[in-house]
Design a protein around this motif. Structure first.
Motif, PDB file in Angstrom:
ATOM      1  N   TYR A  57      39.967   8.706  -6.205  1.00 11.95           N
ATOM      2  CA  TYR A  57      39.015   8.492  -6.982  1.00 11.95           C
ATOM      3  C   TYR A  57      39.525   6.381  -7.145  1.00 11.95           C
ATOM      4  N   ASP A  58      37.829   5.770  -7.232  1.00 13.89           N
ATOM      5  CA  ASP A  58      37.912   4.467  -6.835  1.00 13.89           C
ATOM      6  C   ASP A  58      38.324   3.680  -8.302  1.00 13.89           C
ATOM      7  N   VAL A  59      38.975   2.695  -8.441  1.00 15.34           N
ATOM      8  CA  VAL A  59      39.751   1.594  -9.290  1.00 15.34           C
ATOM      9  C   VAL A  59      39.057  -0.316  -8.568  1.00 15.34           C
ATOM     10  N   LEU A  60      39.102  -0.222  -9.226  1.00 10.54           N
ATOM     11  CA  LEU A  60      38.602  -1.453  -9.421  1.00 10.54           C
ATOM     12  C   LEU A  60      39.913  -2.797 -10.470  1.00 10.54           C
ATOM     13  N   ASP A  61      40.454  -4.115  -8.779  1.00 14.28           N
ATOM     14  CA  ASP A  61      41.598  -4.831  -9.238  1.00 14.28           C
ATOM     15  C   ASP A  61      41.519  -6.250  -8.326  1.00 14.28           C
ATOM     16  N   ALA A  62      40.400  -6.649  -9.529  1.00 15.81           N
ATOM     17  CA  ALA A  62      39.933  -8.000  -9.564  1.00 15.81           C
ATOM     18  C   ALA A  62      41.266  -9.259  -9.453  1.00 15.81           C
TER      19      ALA A  62
ATOM     20  N   LYS B  36      36.440  -6.626  -6.345  1.00 19.50           N
ATOM     21  CA  LYS B  36      37.704  -5.393  -5.723  1.00 19.50           C
ATOM     22  C   LYS B  36      37.866  -4.722  -5.618  1.00 19.50           C
ATOM     23  N   ARG B  37      37.945  -3.347  -4.741  1.00 18.50           N
ATOM     24  CA  ARG B  37      37.850  -2.153  -5.261  1.00 18.50           C
ATOM     25  C   ARG B  37      38.585  -1.154  -4.066  1.00 18.50           C
ATOM     26  N   PHE B  38      39.591  -0.735  -4.580  1.00 18.90           N
ATOM     27  CA  PHE B  38      40.577   0.414  -3.817  1.00 18.90           C
ATOM     28  C   PHE B  38      40.319   1.562  -4.342  1.00 18.90           C
TER      29      PHE B  38
ATOM     30  N   GLU C 232      44.249   1.954  -1.592  1.00 18.27           N
ATOM     31  CA  GLU C 232      43.557   2.019   0.131  1.00 18.27           C
ATOM     32  C   GLU C 232      42.598   0.907   0.057  1.00 18.27           C
ATOM     33  N   ARG C 233      42.486  -0.147   0.024  1.00 21.34           N
ATOM     34  CA  ARG C 233      41.322  -1.067   0.206  1.00 21.34           C
ATOM     35  C   ARG C 233      40.031  -0.407   0.460  1.00 21.34           C
ATOM     36  N   VAL C 234      38.882  -0.238  -0.851  1.00 20.74           N
ATOM     37  CA  VAL C 234      37.846   0.016   0.709  1.00 20.74           C
ATOM     38  C   VAL C 234      36.844  -1.041   0.032  1.00 20.74           C
ATOM     39  N   ALA C 235      35.439  -0.505   0.363  1.00 20.67           N
ATOM     40  CA  ALA C 235      34.433  -2.067  -0.413  1.00 20.67           C
ATOM     41  C   ALA C 235      34.514  -2.327  -1.363  1.00 20.67           C
ATOM     42  N   ASP C 236      33.924  -3.957  -1.639  1.00 23.38           N
ATOM     43  CA  ASP C 236      33.784  -4.586  -2.149  1.00 23.38           C
ATOM     44  C   ASP C 236      32.890  -3.292  -4.081  1.00 23.38           C
TER      45      ASP C 236
ATOM     46  N   MET D 287      35.604   1.707 -17.206  1.00 24.80           N
ATOM     47  CA  MET D 287      35.414   3.180 -16.175  1.00 24.80           C
ATOM     48  C   MET D 287      35.219   2.673 -15.269  1.00 24.80           C
ATOM     49  N   LEU D 288      34.603   1.722 -15.257  1.00 27.98           N
ATOM     50  CA  LEU D 288      34.542   0.295 -13.676  1.00 27.98           C
ATOM     51  C   LEU D 288      34.757   1.041 -12.414  1.00 27.98           C
ATOM     52  N   PRO D 289      34.758   1.653 -11.531  1.00 20.71           N
ATOM     53  CA  PRO D 289      33.305   1.496 -10.656  1.00 20.71           C
ATOM     54  C   PRO D 289      32.826   3.129 -10.821  1.00 20.71           C
ATOM     55  N   ARG D 290      33.081   3.978 -11.407  1.00 21.16           N
ATOM     56  CA  ARG D 290      32.338   5.161 -12.104  1.00 21.16           C
ATOM     57  C   ARG D 290      31.434   4.949 -12.693  1.00 21.16           C
TER      58      ARG D 290
END
Length: 293
Positions: free
Chosen positions: A197-202, A185-187, A144-148, A57-60
Protein backbone atom coordinates in the motif's frame (compact mmCIF):
# COMPACT_ATOMS: atom_id res chain seq x y z
CA UNK A 1 -99.69 -35.90 -6.55
CA UNK A 2 -96.83 -33.49 -6.99
CA UNK A 3 -94.21 -33.47 -4.31
CA UNK A 4 -93.77 -30.29 -2.37
CA UNK A 5 -90.12 -29.28 -2.55
CA UNK A 6 -88.35 -29.37 0.74
CA UNK A 7 -87.30 -26.05 2.16
CA UNK A 8 -84.59 -25.24 4.69
CA UNK A 9 -86.20 -24.24 7.91
CA UNK A 10 -83.07 -22.22 8.80
CA UNK A 11 -82.77 -18.66 7.79
CA UNK A 12 -80.14 -17.98 5.12
CA UNK A 13 -77.01 -16.34 6.61
CA UNK A 14 -76.85 -12.64 6.28
CA UNK A 15 -74.27 -11.28 3.88
CA UNK A 16 -71.06 -10.16 5.50
CA UNK A 17 -70.83 -6.54 6.33
CA UNK A 18 -68.77 -4.61 3.86
CA UNK A 19 -65.11 -4.68 4.84
CA UNK A 20 -63.75 -1.50 6.29
CA UNK A 21 -61.69 0.46 3.78
CA UNK A 22 -58.00 0.14 4.52
CA UNK A 23 -56.29 3.24 5.81
CA UNK A 24 -53.71 4.50 3.31
CA UNK A 25 -51.84 6.23 6.13
CA UNK A 26 -51.64 3.00 8.10
CA UNK A 27 -50.45 1.05 5.05
CA UNK A 28 -47.79 3.66 4.33
CA UNK A 29 -46.54 3.62 7.92
CA UNK A 30 -46.44 -0.19 7.91
CA UNK A 31 -44.45 -0.19 4.69
CA UNK A 32 -42.00 2.39 6.03
CA UNK A 33 -41.56 0.40 9.24
CA UNK A 34 -40.81 -2.78 7.31
CA UNK A 35 -38.38 -0.88 5.09
CA UNK A 36 -36.64 0.59 8.14
CA UNK A 37 -36.21 -2.90 9.64
CA UNK A 38 -34.77 -4.25 6.38
CA UNK A 39 -32.35 -1.31 6.10
CA UNK A 40 -31.36 -1.74 9.75
CA UNK A 41 -30.59 -5.44 9.25
CA UNK A 42 -28.70 -4.74 6.01
CA UNK A 43 -26.59 -1.97 7.53
CA UNK A 44 -25.92 -3.88 10.73
CA UNK A 45 -24.96 -7.28 9.31
CA UNK A 46 -24.17 -7.00 5.59
CA UNK A 47 -22.99 -3.65 4.16
CA UNK A 48 -22.90 -0.11 5.50
CA UNK A 49 -21.92 3.18 3.79
CA UNK A 50 -19.16 5.38 5.16
CA UNK A 51 -17.83 8.79 4.12
CA UNK A 52 -14.28 10.13 4.45
CA UNK A 53 -14.12 13.34 6.51
CA UNK A 54 -10.34 13.82 6.87
CA UNK A 55 -7.00 13.43 5.10
CA UNK A 56 -5.54 10.81 7.47
CA UNK A 57 -5.79 8.02 4.87
CA UNK A 58 -4.23 9.87 1.94
CA UNK A 59 -3.28 8.83 -0.68
CA UNK A 60 -5.71 5.88 -0.75
CA UNK A 61 -8.74 7.82 0.49
CA UNK A 62 -9.62 11.45 -0.22
CA UNK A 63 -11.96 13.74 1.64
CA UNK A 64 -15.31 13.35 -0.12
CA UNK A 65 -14.93 9.63 -0.89
CA UNK A 66 -17.87 7.38 -0.10
CA UNK A 67 -17.38 3.66 0.38
CA UNK A 68 -19.07 0.49 1.52
CA UNK A 69 -17.76 -1.60 4.38
CA UNK A 70 -18.65 -5.27 4.76
CA UNK A 71 -19.90 -6.14 8.22
CA UNK A 72 -19.36 -9.91 8.44
CA UNK A 73 -15.57 -10.19 8.09
CA UNK A 74 -14.61 -9.91 11.75
CA UNK A 75 -17.81 -10.96 13.48
CA UNK A 76 -20.39 -8.84 15.26
CA UNK A 77 -20.54 -6.84 18.47
CA UNK A 78 -22.67 -4.04 19.89
CA UNK A 79 -20.77 -1.65 17.61
CA UNK A 80 -22.16 -3.44 14.57
CA UNK A 81 -25.52 -1.92 15.47
CA UNK A 82 -26.52 1.74 15.06
CA UNK A 83 -25.53 3.88 18.06
CA UNK A 84 -23.80 0.88 19.63
CA UNK A 85 -27.01 -0.48 21.12
CA UNK A 86 -25.83 -3.19 23.57
CA UNK A 87 -27.91 -6.06 22.18
CA UNK A 88 -24.98 -8.30 21.19
CA UNK A 89 -22.91 -9.63 24.10
CA UNK A 90 -19.15 -9.53 23.51
CA UNK A 91 -18.13 -10.55 20.00
CA UNK A 92 -19.79 -13.36 18.06
CA UNK A 93 -18.54 -15.17 14.93
CA UNK A 94 -15.22 -13.48 15.68
CA UNK A 95 -12.31 -13.46 13.26
CA UNK A 96 -9.19 -11.31 13.52
CA UNK A 97 -8.35 -8.86 10.71
CA UNK A 98 -5.22 -9.32 8.62
CA UNK A 99 -2.33 -6.88 8.55
CA UNK A 100 -3.01 -4.33 5.85
CA UNK A 101 -6.81 -4.44 6.09
CA UNK A 102 -8.52 -1.04 6.04
CA UNK A 103 -11.12 -1.11 8.80
CA UNK A 104 -13.79 1.14 10.28
CA UNK A 105 -14.07 1.09 14.05
CA UNK A 106 -15.68 2.96 16.91
CA UNK A 107 -13.10 5.30 18.35
CA UNK A 108 -12.42 7.66 21.25
CA UNK A 109 -12.88 9.91 23.03
CA UNK A 110 -16.26 8.42 23.99
CA UNK A 111 -16.68 5.58 21.50
CA UNK A 112 -18.90 8.05 19.67
CA UNK A 113 -17.10 8.47 16.34
CA UNK A 114 -16.50 6.20 13.36
CA UNK A 115 -12.82 6.05 12.39
CA UNK A 116 -11.06 4.47 9.41
CA UNK A 117 -7.42 3.30 9.55
CA UNK A 118 -5.18 0.50 8.32
CA UNK A 119 -4.40 -2.47 10.57
CA UNK A 120 -0.63 -2.75 10.99
CA UNK A 121 -0.16 -4.80 14.17
CA UNK A 122 -1.95 -7.85 15.59
CA UNK A 123 -1.97 -9.18 19.17
CA UNK A 124 1.57 -9.94 20.33
CA UNK A 125 3.26 -7.87 17.61
CA UNK A 126 5.87 -5.26 18.48
CA UNK A 127 6.03 -2.04 16.48
CA UNK A 128 8.20 1.05 16.39
CA UNK A 129 8.90 4.00 14.11
CA UNK A 130 12.55 4.90 13.52
CA UNK A 131 13.25 7.93 11.35
CA UNK A 132 9.97 7.31 9.53
CA UNK A 133 10.72 3.61 9.03
CA UNK A 134 8.16 1.12 10.34
CA UNK A 135 9.72 -1.68 12.39
CA UNK A 136 7.48 -4.73 12.82
CA UNK A 137 8.58 -7.52 15.16
CA UNK A 138 12.16 -6.29 14.98
CA UNK A 139 12.34 -6.15 11.15
CA UNK A 140 12.18 -3.04 8.99
CA UNK A 141 9.17 -3.02 6.65
CA UNK A 142 10.36 -2.41 3.07
CA UNK A 143 9.70 1.22 2.10
CA UNK A 144 10.22 2.15 -1.54
CA UNK A 145 10.12 5.69 -2.93
CA UNK A 146 7.56 5.97 -5.73
CA UNK A 147 6.09 8.82 -7.78
CA UNK A 148 4.90 11.87 -5.86
CA UNK A 149 1.25 12.05 -4.97
CA UNK A 150 -0.42 15.07 -6.59
CA UNK A 151 -3.78 16.22 -5.31
CA UNK A 152 -5.72 19.03 -7.02
CA UNK A 153 -6.79 21.92 -4.82
CA UNK A 154 -10.58 21.82 -4.39
CA UNK A 155 -13.26 22.86 -1.89
CA UNK A 156 -12.63 19.54 -0.12
CA UNK A 157 -8.89 20.18 -0.03
CA UNK A 158 -8.26 23.94 0.05
CA UNK A 159 -4.85 25.63 0.03
CA UNK A 160 -3.21 27.87 2.60
CA UNK A 161 -5.16 31.10 3.00
CA UNK A 162 -8.49 29.31 3.34
CA UNK A 163 -9.95 29.03 6.83
CA UNK A 164 -10.05 25.23 6.35
CA UNK A 165 -6.68 24.99 4.60
CA UNK A 166 -5.30 21.46 4.12
CA UNK A 167 -2.37 22.11 1.78
CA UNK A 168 0.40 24.29 3.22
CA UNK A 169 2.84 26.50 1.32
CA UNK A 170 5.64 23.90 1.38
CA UNK A 171 3.60 21.50 -0.76
CA UNK A 172 1.57 23.91 -2.89
CA UNK A 173 2.43 24.11 -6.60
CA UNK A 174 0.96 25.39 -9.82
CA UNK A 175 0.52 22.71 -12.45
CA UNK A 176 1.16 22.95 -16.18
CA UNK A 177 -2.50 23.81 -16.71
CA UNK A 178 -2.24 26.76 -14.32
CA UNK A 179 -4.27 25.06 -11.59
CA UNK A 180 -2.97 24.68 -8.05
CA UNK A 181 -2.07 21.24 -6.73
CA UNK A 182 -0.59 19.80 -3.56
CA UNK A 183 2.48 17.55 -3.99
CA UNK A 184 3.59 15.00 -1.39
CA UNK A 185 6.38 12.43 -1.21
CA UNK A 186 4.90 8.97 -1.62
CA UNK A 187 6.30 5.58 -0.61
CA UNK A 188 5.25 1.96 -1.05
CA UNK A 189 5.31 -0.25 2.04
CA UNK A 190 5.12 -4.04 1.83
CA UNK A 191 4.06 -6.07 4.85
CA UNK A 192 5.07 -9.67 5.56
CA UNK A 193 3.03 -11.83 3.23
CA UNK A 194 3.28 -9.34 0.36
CA UNK A 195 0.46 -6.89 1.16
CA UNK A 196 1.46 -3.49 -0.32
CA UNK A 197 0.00 0.00 0.00
CA UNK A 198 1.11 3.61 -0.49
CA UNK A 199 1.88 6.02 2.33
CA UNK A 200 2.74 9.73 2.50
CA UNK A 201 5.76 10.93 4.46
CA UNK A 202 6.23 14.58 3.61
CA UNK A 203 8.12 15.88 6.65
CA UNK A 204 9.99 14.94 9.81
CA UNK A 205 7.62 14.86 12.77
CA UNK A 206 7.59 13.54 16.30
CA UNK A 207 5.63 10.51 15.12
CA UNK A 208 8.58 9.41 12.94
CA UNK A 209 10.47 8.23 16.04
CA UNK A 210 8.65 6.37 18.78
CA UNK A 211 9.16 3.86 21.54
CA UNK A 212 8.32 0.19 21.11
CA UNK A 213 4.65 -0.78 21.20
CA UNK A 214 3.48 -4.29 22.11
CA UNK A 215 -0.06 -5.01 20.96
CA UNK A 216 -2.14 -6.54 23.77
CA UNK A 217 -4.46 -9.51 23.36
CA UNK A 218 -7.83 -8.66 21.85
CA UNK A 219 -6.60 -5.47 20.18
CA UNK A 220 -4.99 -4.19 16.98
CA UNK A 221 -2.51 -1.43 16.18
CA UNK A 222 -3.79 0.91 13.46
CA UNK A 223 -2.11 3.65 11.44
CA UNK A 224 -3.20 6.19 8.85
CA UNK A 225 -1.50 6.06 5.46
CA UNK A 226 -0.85 9.80 5.78
CA UNK A 227 1.88 9.29 8.36
CA UNK A 228 2.36 13.01 9.07
CA UNK A 229 -1.30 13.72 9.69
CA UNK A 230 -3.02 10.84 11.42
CA UNK A 231 -4.15 10.42 15.03
CA UNK A 232 -3.69 6.67 15.35
CA UNK A 233 -2.21 3.99 17.60
CA UNK A 234 1.14 5.79 17.77
CA UNK A 235 -0.60 8.15 20.20
CA UNK A 236 -2.55 7.23 23.35
CA UNK A 237 -6.31 7.50 23.53
CA UNK A 238 -7.46 10.70 25.28
CA UNK A 239 -8.24 8.86 28.51
CA UNK A 240 -4.66 7.53 28.68
CA UNK A 241 -2.79 10.65 27.57
CA UNK A 242 -0.67 12.76 29.88
CA UNK A 243 -1.38 16.51 30.08
CA UNK A 244 -0.13 18.19 26.90
CA UNK A 245 0.52 14.86 25.15
CA UNK A 246 -0.74 14.34 21.59
CA UNK A 247 -3.75 12.05 21.52
CA UNK A 248 -4.84 9.40 19.07
CA UNK A 249 -6.55 6.00 19.08
CA UNK A 250 -4.32 3.89 21.30
CA UNK A 251 -4.77 0.16 20.82
CA UNK A 252 -8.14 -0.57 19.21
CA UNK A 253 -10.20 -3.38 20.81
CA UNK A 254 -11.29 -6.03 18.32
CA UNK A 255 -14.91 -5.72 19.37
CA UNK A 256 -14.89 -2.03 18.35
CA UNK A 257 -14.22 -2.94 14.70
CA UNK A 258 -17.36 -2.51 12.62
CA UNK A 259 -16.24 -3.76 9.23
CA UNK A 260 -13.77 -3.89 6.37
CA UNK A 261 -13.54 -1.33 3.56
CA UNK A 262 -14.42 -3.05 0.28
CA UNK A 263 -15.28 -0.58 -2.51
CA UNK A 264 -15.81 3.11 -3.20
CA UNK A 265 -19.21 3.95 -4.63
CA UNK A 266 -18.97 7.75 -5.02
CA UNK A 267 -16.52 10.61 -4.67
CA UNK A 268 -16.90 14.39 -4.84
CA UNK A 269 -14.45 17.28 -4.74
CA UNK A 270 -16.89 19.32 -2.67
CA UNK A 271 -17.81 21.86 -5.35
CA UNK A 272 -21.42 20.71 -5.75
CA UNK A 273 -24.44 22.59 -4.47
CA UNK A 274 -27.58 20.74 -3.41
CA UNK A 275 -29.65 23.48 -5.06
CA UNK A 276 -27.90 23.00 -8.42
CA UNK A 277 -28.36 19.36 -9.48
CA UNK A 278 -26.09 19.61 -12.52
CA UNK A 279 -23.15 20.36 -10.22
CA UNK A 280 -23.56 16.94 -8.63
CA UNK A 281 -22.09 15.53 -11.84
CA UNK A 282 -19.37 18.11 -12.42
CA UNK A 283 -18.14 17.66 -8.83
CA UNK A 284 -17.97 13.87 -9.05
CA UNK A 285 -14.55 12.21 -9.27
CA UNK A 286 -15.71 9.44 -11.58
CA UNK A 287 -12.33 7.67 -11.78
CA UNK A 288 -12.50 6.87 -8.08
CA UNK A 289 -15.87 5.15 -8.23
CA UNK A 290 -15.56 1.35 -8.06
CA UNK A 291 -12.04 1.30 -6.59
CA UNK A 292 -11.54 -1.69 -4.33
CA UNK A 293 -9.18 -2.35 -1.45
Amino acid sequence: MAETPLTDSKKAPASKAAAKPKSETRETLTFLLKLAVIVLIFRSFIFSPFSIPSESMLPRLLIGDYLFISKWNYGYSRWSLPLGVPLIPGRILARDPARGDVVVFRGPPGDDVDVIKRVIGLPGDTLQMRAGQLILNGSAIPKERVADFILPISPNYPAVGDVNAKCDTAHLETGADGKQVCRYKRFRETLPGGRSYDVLDAADTGADDTGVYTVPAGSVFVMGDNRDNSADSRFPAPADAMPGEAVGMGYVPMDHIQGKAVVGFFSTDGSASWLLPWTWFSAARWSRIGEGF
